[in-house]
Design a protein around this motif. Structure first.
Motif, PDB file in Angstrom:
ATOM      1  N   SER A 506       0.815  -1.227   0.000  1.00 24.23           N
ATOM      2  CA  SER A 506       0.000   0.000   0.000  1.00 24.23           C
ATOM      3  C   SER A 506       0.843   1.269   0.000  1.00 24.23           C
ATOM      4  O   SER A 506       0.394   2.286  -0.501  1.00 24.23           O
ATOM      5  N   PHE A 507       2.082   1.206   0.544  1.00 22.05           N
ATOM      6  CA  PHE A 507       2.920   2.398   0.535  1.00 22.05           C
ATOM      7  C   PHE A 507       4.010   2.349  -0.530  1.00 22.05           C
ATOM      8  O   PHE A 507       5.058   2.938  -0.381  1.00 22.05           O
ATOM      9  N   SER A 508       3.769   1.599  -1.576  1.00 24.85           N
ATOM     10  CA  SER A 508       4.748   1.573  -2.673  1.00 24.85           C
ATOM     11  C   SER A 508       4.078   2.165  -3.906  1.00 24.85           C
ATOM     12  O   SER A 508       2.904   2.540  -3.873  1.00 24.85           O
ATOM     13  N   LYS A 509       4.809   2.201  -4.998  1.00 30.47           N
ATOM     14  CA  LYS A 509       4.201   2.734  -6.225  1.00 30.47           C
ATOM     15  C   LYS A 509       3.108   1.804  -6.761  1.00 30.47           C
ATOM     16  O   LYS A 509       2.383   2.124  -7.681  1.00 30.47           O
ATOM     17  N   PHE A 510       3.017   0.599  -6.137  1.00 26.35           N
ATOM     18  CA  PHE A 510       1.996  -0.353  -6.580  1.00 26.35           C
ATOM     19  C   PHE A 510       0.715  -0.228  -5.763  1.00 26.35           C
ATOM     20  O   PHE A 510      -0.122  -1.121  -5.818  1.00 26.35           O
ATOM     21  N   CYS A 511       0.581   0.843  -5.002  1.00 27.59           N
ATOM     22  CA  CYS A 511      -0.642   1.046  -4.203  1.00 27.59           C
ATOM     23  C   CYS A 511      -1.866   0.774  -5.085  1.00 27.59           C
ATOM     24  O   CYS A 511      -2.041   1.430  -6.119  1.00 27.59           O
ATOM     25  N   PRO A 512      -2.709  -0.200  -4.698  1.00 24.52           N
ATOM     26  CA  PRO A 512      -3.799  -0.613  -5.587  1.00 24.52           C
ATOM     27  C   PRO A 512      -4.723   0.522  -6.017  1.00 24.52           C
ATOM     28  O   PRO A 512      -5.271   0.481  -7.118  1.00 24.52           O
ATOM     29  N   LEU A 513      -4.868   1.549  -5.167  1.00 26.09           N
ATOM     30  CA  LEU A 513      -5.787   2.627  -5.548  1.00 26.09           C
ATOM     31  C   LEU A 513      -5.193   3.519  -6.631  1.00 26.09           C
ATOM     32  O   LEU A 513      -5.927   4.201  -7.359  1.00 26.09           O
TER      33      LEU A 513
END
Ligand SMILES: O=c1ccn([C@@H]2O[C@H](COP(=O)(O)OP(=O)(O)O[C@H]3O[C@H](CO)[C@@H](O)[C@H](O)[C@H]3O)[C@@H](O)[C@H]2O)c(=O)[nH]1
Ligand SMILES: [Mn+2]
Length: 588
Positions: A506-513
């Protein structure tokens, strides 16, 4: 296959959809009132005579927590938007000789925590899957590099020559010998009443006891330091062995067709990170390319045995459907557990996930990858079929330096099986070495991904982002049964690992939102967001709710509106009057 009967059907749960959506509507109205109530308090004109300042902070914290939980609830509705269930018709599958091959990957790491007999039961249950044996290849990854496990594999192979014909002859439903011989198994198997069956059952049971005894005996011997080899779980060379017959039992069981069984212990050195299970699965993926290179892979944890032999054919009902041929990445089965009490009040069985959430995701772009019990298409882990057009230099940049591996990526490649073992094993040692992945895309874009300790969630998320779909298959009889955590220590360690893996995402560039909505359906990315954010949102808001309302109560600070104040007033008056014996006078 277009005109023939379908291999599976999907039922949309209309009643659940109606209930879920109506509930969502009512709940949202309730939330709107709550938000109105809180904001109108926070923005009301402060009366200089009331002590407004001490009220402000608790109200703000409680309001923030309520907003956080409302957000989680709102995002969670994506799971409840369109639940579906599926039925498969394995009897409509093509003939056995037209079925595709399957590689089974089983991971184990520590023979103390994961007893060898239990691991071998998983191996045996996978070998006994109801699938053509020449199309089934079972790989065990031993991250501990333990000679006990290797010995266990050899014993399991010898025992399988007795066990598999017995399973096939009587069409046993339970094919893990431990579960079969324990009192738990009360299947109604074919011919189970006959005396011939009883004699054979007893004979195999004796062999099973011998098999267990041999593992125990070797375990005792190898624990003795005299026989110690200096190999440790974190520091050992690679060892790859195709298990072959060395037993004296050949006479009776010579004709038995047995799936290929391969032991793989990758090289591990303290100076190189091994990336846990994802690292082990990537090694298996490369090594298996050289041996069987099957187009489909079943992944199993070592503590999760096949409780029903039909799962492979069920999964093929989806994979072989022409509509899904180019889009379906994996078929996920639920995780069910055999060691959890029926009165489990903490949901250690993860029923919510496997009976509610995954059915909901299945109606969108598909359930999440759940670590174990899934049949995945090999090419989906290697960047899809587009690799055919990529030039050799670039392929080596992605997949590493092995020419043999690159050759195997092309569908036409016929992997070598046992005859030319020496050439093969040399290449597989290179592929299982701890330096092979250096400067490649393994773990970053290829194979199971390393960005999160929750490799399954993150790999599945990336597959969905690339446009792949998945399906959920949840038949009445659990297809796989495993051991869940049953003590607080294990539970906390597991919970901590899962939560930190989710927070990492959630705190990476892959944050699903942020990363999700442009790449997959918006509802599917909301589902991923719900799981990714839930450790944070629950952690913060539950801490607030566990402290602030109690402190407010003690300090006489009102936080909530008084429900139906007149009724309460009357009630207290009533009590007051009755205490003073004035009941009849006031309210009679
Ligand atoms: O370095 C490692 C660590 C673990 N494993 C194996 O990975 C599997 C799962 O590990 P376990 O410690 O049992 O984790 P669990 O929390 O029980 O596993 C759940 O969570 C994992 C993600 O953290 C998923 O991969 C699993 O499929 C899922 O069952 C087991 O078979 C292990 O032997 C390895 O092979 N190498
Ligand atoms: Mn486990």
């Amino acid at each position: 296959m277009e005109d023939s009967l379908p291999l599976h059907v999907c039922h949309v749960q209309t009643l659940s959809i109606f209930i879920n959506r109506s509930h969502a509507l009512l709940h949202s109205i309730g939330l709107a009132f709550l938000v109105y109530y809180r904001t109108s308090f926070l923005f009301q004109d402060q009366d200089p005579n009331t002590k407004a300042t001490p009220l402000f902070l608790p109200w703000l914290l409680v309001f923030a927590s309520e907003l956080l939980l409302s957000f989680t609830w709102l995002v969670d509705q994506a799971f409840r938007w369109r639940p579906v269930t599926r039925t498969v018709f394995p009897e409509r599958l093509p003939e056995d000789d037209k079925l595709p091959a399957i590689d089974v990957f089983i991971c184990t790491t520590d023979p103390d925590k994961e007893p060898t007999v239990e691991v071998m039961n998983t191996v045996l249950s996978a070998m006994a899957l109801d699938y053509p044996p020449e199309k089934l290849h079972v790989y065990l990854s031993d991250d501990g590099g333990s000679p006990i496990t290797l010995h266990g594999m050899k014993e399991a192979w010898s025992f399988a020559r007795w066990w598999l014909p017995f399973c096939r002859k009587y069409r046993l439903k339970t094919r893990s010998p431990e579960a079969y011989y324990s009192a738990v198994s009360k299947d109604d198997d074919e011919g189970s009443g006959s005396s011939e069956f009883m004699i054979e059952r007893q004979k195999i049971k004796e062999r099973y006891e011998m098999f267990k005894e041999s593992i125990r005996e070797v375990r005792g011997r190898l624990l003795d330091p005299v026989h110690g080899s200096g190999i440790t779980a974190r520091d050992h060379p690679s060892l790859i062995e195709v298990i072959q017959d060395k037993s004296n039992d050949r006479v009776q069981v010579d004709q038995v067709k047995t799936p290929l069984l391969i032991y793989v212990s990758r090289e591990k050195r303290p100076s190189h990170s091994h990336h846990f299970k994802a690292g082990a699965l990537n090694v298996l993926q490369r090594v298996s390319c050289m041996i069987s290179n099957s187009p489909y892979i079943l992944v199993l944890d070592c503590d999760m045995y096949c409780n029903d032999p039909t799962s492979a054919r069920r999964a093929m009902c989806f994979h072989l459907d022409s509509k899904f041929l180019h889009s379906l990445a994996f078929v996920q089965f639920p995780q069910r557990f055999h060691n959890i009490s029926k009165n489990d009040i903490y949901d250690s069985q993860l029923r919510c996930v496997f009976s509610v959430l995954w059915q909901g995701a299945d109606g969108l772009q598909g359930p999440f990858l759940s670590g174990t019990g899934f049949y995945i298409k090999r090419v989906s882990l290697c960047g899809g079929s587009s690799i055919q057009d990529i030039d050799l230099g670039e392929l080596k940049h992605s997949f590493g330096s092995s020419n043999e591996l690159i050759k195997s990526l092309h569908g036409s490649y016929k992997p070598y099986v046992i005859n030319d073992q020496y050439g093969l094993l040399e290449e597989t040692h290179l592929l299982a070495s701890c330096t092979y992945e250096n400067d490649t895309k393994w773990g970053k874009e290829v194979g199971f991904l390393y960005n999160s300790v929750l490799e399954d969630y993150f790999t599945g998320f990336t597959l969905h982002c690339k446009g792949w779909i998945s399906v959920y298959c949840d038949p009445l009889r659990p297809q796989f049964l495993g051991s869940g955590t049953t003590n607080l220590n294990d539970f906390l360690i597991q919970g901590m690992r899962w939560s930190s893996g989710l927070v990492e995402v959630s705190f990476s560039k892959f944050c699903p939102l942020i990363y999700g909505p442009t790449r997959m359906s918006i509802f599917e990315s909301l589902c991923y967001a719900q799981l990714a954010f839930h450790p944070i949102s629950y952690f913060l808001s539950l801490w607030c709710f566990a402290t602030i309302p109690q402190l407010c109560l003690l300090n006489d600070i009102p936080l909530y509106p008084k429900p139906f104040p007149n009724i309460y007033k009357r009630f207290f008056q009533l009590e007051d009057h009755s205490k003073h014996g004035e009941m009849n006078k006031g309210y009679g």
